[in-house]
Design a protein around this motif. Structure first.
Motif, PDB file in Angstrom:
ATOM      1  N   LEU A 129       0.694  -1.357  -0.099  1.00  0.00           N
ATOM      2  CA  LEU A 129       0.174   0.205  -0.133  1.00  0.00           C
ATOM      3  C   LEU A 129       0.797   1.215  -0.014  1.00  0.00           C
ATOM      4  O   LEU A 129       0.637   2.275  -0.743  1.00  0.00           O
ATOM      5  N   LEU A 130       1.802   1.092   0.694  1.00  0.00           N
ATOM      6  CA  LEU A 130       2.882   2.344   0.821  1.00  0.00           C
ATOM      7  C   LEU A 130       3.482   2.544  -0.481  1.00  0.00           C
ATOM      8  O   LEU A 130       3.643   3.938  -0.955  1.00  0.00           O
ATOM      9  N   ALA A 131       3.894   1.586  -1.307  1.00  0.00           N
ATOM     10  CA  ALA A 131       4.613   1.627  -2.455  1.00  0.00           C
ATOM     11  C   ALA A 131       3.430   2.307  -3.525  1.00  0.00           C
ATOM     12  O   ALA A 131       3.805   3.174  -4.318  1.00  0.00           O
ATOM     13  N   VAL A 132       2.271   1.910  -3.481  1.00  0.00           N
ATOM     14  CA  VAL A 132       1.329   2.252  -4.296  1.00  0.00           C
ATOM     15  C   VAL A 132       1.026   3.919  -4.191  1.00  0.00           C
ATOM     16  O   VAL A 132       0.785   4.761  -5.088  1.00  0.00           O
ATOM     17  N   VAL A 133       0.817   4.275  -2.830  1.00  0.00           N
ATOM     18  CA  VAL A 133       0.612   5.483  -2.513  1.00  0.00           C
ATOM     19  C   VAL A 133       1.901   6.445  -2.928  1.00  0.00           C
ATOM     20  O   VAL A 133       1.693   7.400  -3.597  1.00  0.00           O
ATOM     21  N   GLU A 134       2.863   6.016  -2.747  1.00  0.00           N
ATOM     22  CA  GLU A 134       4.107   6.754  -3.319  1.00  0.00           C
ATOM     23  C   GLU A 134       4.156   6.933  -4.642  1.00  0.00           C
ATOM     24  O   GLU A 134       4.686   8.215  -5.004  1.00  0.00           O
ATOM     25  N   ALA A 135       4.000   5.871  -5.452  1.00  0.00           N
ATOM     26  CA  ALA A 135       3.960   6.055  -6.813  1.00  0.00           C
ATOM     27  C   ALA A 135       2.742   6.815  -7.587  1.00  0.00           C
ATOM     28  O   ALA A 135       2.654   7.178  -8.642  1.00  0.00           O
ATOM     29  N   SER A 136       1.651   7.123  -6.634  1.00  0.00           N
ATOM     30  CA  SER A 136       0.390   7.659  -7.212  1.00  0.00           C
ATOM     31  C   SER A 136       0.743   9.167  -7.604  1.00  0.00           C
ATOM     32  O   SER A 136       0.871   9.966  -6.529  1.00  0.00           O
ATOM     33  N   HIS A 137       0.154   9.804  -8.260  1.00  0.00           N
ATOM     34  CA  HIS A 137       0.275  11.187  -8.662  1.00  0.00           C
ATOM     35  C   HIS A 137      -1.108  11.875  -8.178  1.00  0.00           C
ATOM     36  O   HIS A 137      -0.954  12.958  -7.696  1.00  0.00           O
ATOM     37  N   HIS A 138      -2.072  10.965  -7.945  1.00  0.00           N
ATOM     38  CA  HIS A 138      -3.411  11.475  -7.278  1.00  0.00           C
ATOM     39  C   HIS A 138      -3.989  10.400  -6.351  1.00  0.00           C
ATOM     40  O   HIS A 138      -3.813   8.958  -6.778  1.00  0.00           O
ATOM     41  N   LEU A 139      -4.410  10.690  -5.264  1.00  0.00           N
ATOM     42  CA  LEU A 139      -5.293   9.850  -4.340  1.00  0.00           C
ATOM     43  C   LEU A 139      -6.765  10.256  -4.516  1.00  0.00           C
ATOM     44  O   LEU A 139      -6.967  11.093  -3.837  1.00  0.00           O
ATOM     45  N   PHE A 140      -7.350   9.084  -4.822  1.00  0.00           N
ATOM     46  CA  PHE A 140      -8.840   9.276  -4.862  1.00  0.00           C
ATOM     47  C   PHE A 140      -9.754   8.666  -3.712  1.00  0.00           C
ATOM     48  O   PHE A 140     -10.247   7.350  -4.311  1.00  0.00           O
ATOM     49  N   PRO A 141      -9.582   8.847  -2.580  1.00  0.00           N
ATOM     50  CA  PRO A 141     -10.665   8.223  -1.696  1.00  0.00           C
ATOM     51  C   PRO A 141     -12.117   8.544  -2.187  1.00  0.00           C
ATOM     52  O   PRO A 141     -12.358   9.660  -2.454  1.00  0.00           O
ATOM     53  N   VAL A 142     -13.088   7.693  -2.116  1.00  0.00           N
ATOM     54  CA  VAL A 142     -14.423   7.935  -2.406  1.00  0.00           C
ATOM     55  C   VAL A 142     -15.310   8.731  -1.126  1.00  0.00           C
ATOM     56  O   VAL A 142     -16.574   8.996  -1.457  1.00  0.00           O
ATOM     57  N   SER A 143     -14.778   9.065  -0.346  1.00  0.00           N
ATOM     58  CA  SER A 143     -15.257   9.711   0.813  1.00  0.00           C
ATOM     59  C   SER A 143     -14.467  10.598   1.573  1.00  0.00           C
ATOM     60  O   SER A 143     -13.101   9.853   1.807  1.00  0.00           O
ATOM     61  N   ALA A 144     -14.924  11.547   2.442  1.00  0.00           N
ATOM     62  CA  ALA A 144     -13.846  12.159   3.197  1.00  0.00           C
ATOM     63  C   ALA A 144     -13.076  11.364   4.469  1.00  0.00           C
ATOM     64  O   ALA A 144     -12.425  11.407   4.678  1.00  0.00           O
ATOM     65  N   PHE A 145     -14.268  10.252   4.956  1.00  0.00           N
ATOM     66  CA  PHE A 145     -13.869   9.448   5.933  1.00  0.00           C
ATOM     67  C   PHE A 145     -12.517   8.567   5.370  1.00  0.00           C
ATOM     68  O   PHE A 145     -11.791   8.722   5.927  1.00  0.00           O
ATOM     69  N   LEU A 146     -12.764   8.008   4.133  1.00  0.00           N
ATOM     70  CA  LEU A 146     -11.576   7.247   3.632  1.00  0.00           C
ATOM     71  C   LEU A 146     -10.353   8.105   3.456  1.00  0.00           C
ATOM     72  O   LEU A 146      -9.223   7.462   3.510  1.00  0.00           O
ATOM     73  N   GLY A 147     -10.412   9.455   3.171  1.00  0.00           N
ATOM     74  CA  GLY A 147      -9.451  10.180   3.122  1.00  0.00           C
ATOM     75  C   GLY A 147      -8.775  10.323   4.532  1.00  0.00           C
ATOM     76  O   GLY A 147      -7.414  10.199   4.722  1.00  0.00           O
ATOM     77  N   ARG A 148      -9.611  10.463   5.583  1.00  0.00           N
ATOM     78  CA  ARG A 148      -8.924  10.486   6.918  1.00  0.00           C
ATOM     79  C   ARG A 148      -8.520   9.061   7.327  1.00  0.00           C
ATOM     80  O   ARG A 148      -7.539   9.076   7.968  1.00  0.00           O
ATOM     81  N   GLU A 149      -8.879   7.936   6.765  1.00  0.00           N
ATOM     82  CA  GLU A 149      -8.218   6.808   6.948  1.00  0.00           C
ATOM     83  C   GLU A 149      -6.944   6.719   6.382  1.00  0.00           C
ATOM     84  O   GLU A 149      -6.040   6.104   6.934  1.00  0.00           O
ATOM     85  N   LEU A 150      -6.789   6.979   5.298  1.00  0.00           N
ATOM     86  CA  LEU A 150      -5.441   7.144   4.672  1.00  0.00           C
ATOM     87  C   LEU A 150      -4.486   8.181   5.501  1.00  0.00           C
ATOM     88  O   LEU A 150      -3.113   7.411   5.607  1.00  0.00           O
ATOM     89  N   HIS A 151      -4.972   9.064   6.298  1.00  0.00           N
ATOM     90  CA  HIS A 151      -4.235   9.739   6.981  1.00  0.00           C
ATOM     91  C   HIS A 151      -3.808   9.247   8.343  1.00  0.00           C
ATOM     92  O   HIS A 151      -2.576   9.014   8.661  1.00  0.00           O
TER      93      HIS A 151
END
Length: 170
Positions: A129-151
């Motif tokens: 997961l960390l490798a995918v996030v690092e390689a991603s130009h954009h991160l698209f959680p489908v809700s604000a809650f999931l954005g907080r989960e990434l945090h």
């Protein structure tokens, strides 16, 4: 006009649910906006009639034991569609680990979406997961809650400029 490849496990008509609807709506919207869209989805059942009715190609990825090998099957099927400057949108991050070297080598733009339990059930982020996030130009959680989960997982700060909530319906 951009060349966009959407990678998803779930896609109509054989899957009806959140990821399926999100992926289908996104493909339709991007095509309507004038982009060249190709969807690469898990092959299940007879989807030929549905797929031929869409105005963009849908490529069905064969494979088995998808829970274990989904990244391999997606790599095997999608790699030829990913060229320089292709925008790759992964409907779920778990499809991406095997494709990361191809995406980097071809200088494609990776956008990773995040849906529900694929991140909410995690206590610690796996290395993949960390490798995918690092390689991603954009991160698209489908809700604000999931954005907080990434945090919460330490994958992205709340002010990460790559982080954009992309909810349903699109």
């Amino acid at each position: 006009m951009k060349s966009i490849v959407i990678l998803t496990l779930d896609f109509p008509p054989t899957f009806i649910g959140g990821i399926s609807a999100w992926s289908s709506d996104l493909a339709d919207a991007l095509h309507s906006a004038g982009h060249r869209v190709t969807v690469v989805a898990k092959a299940v059942g007879n989807t030929q009639k549905h797929d031929e009715a869409k105005p963009y190609p849908i490529v069905r990825a064969p494979g088995r034991s998808w829970a274990t090998w989904q990244s391999v099957w997606m790599w095997w099927t999608a790699r030829d569609f990913i060229q320089e400057n292709t925008v790759v949108i992964a409907a779920t991050w778990t499809l991406m680990p095997r494709l990361l070297p191809c995406i980097k080598k071809r200088r494609a733009v990776l956008c990773s979406a995040f849906h529900g339990s694929e991140i909410t059930t995690l206590v610690q982020p796996p290395t993949s997961l960390l490798a995918v996030v690092e390689a991603s130009h954009h991160l698209f959680p489908v809700s604000a809650f999931l954005g907080r989960e990434l945090h919460r997982l330490g994958c992205a700060s709340e002010s990460d400029p790559r982080l954009t909530v992309l909810p349903m319906p699109l």
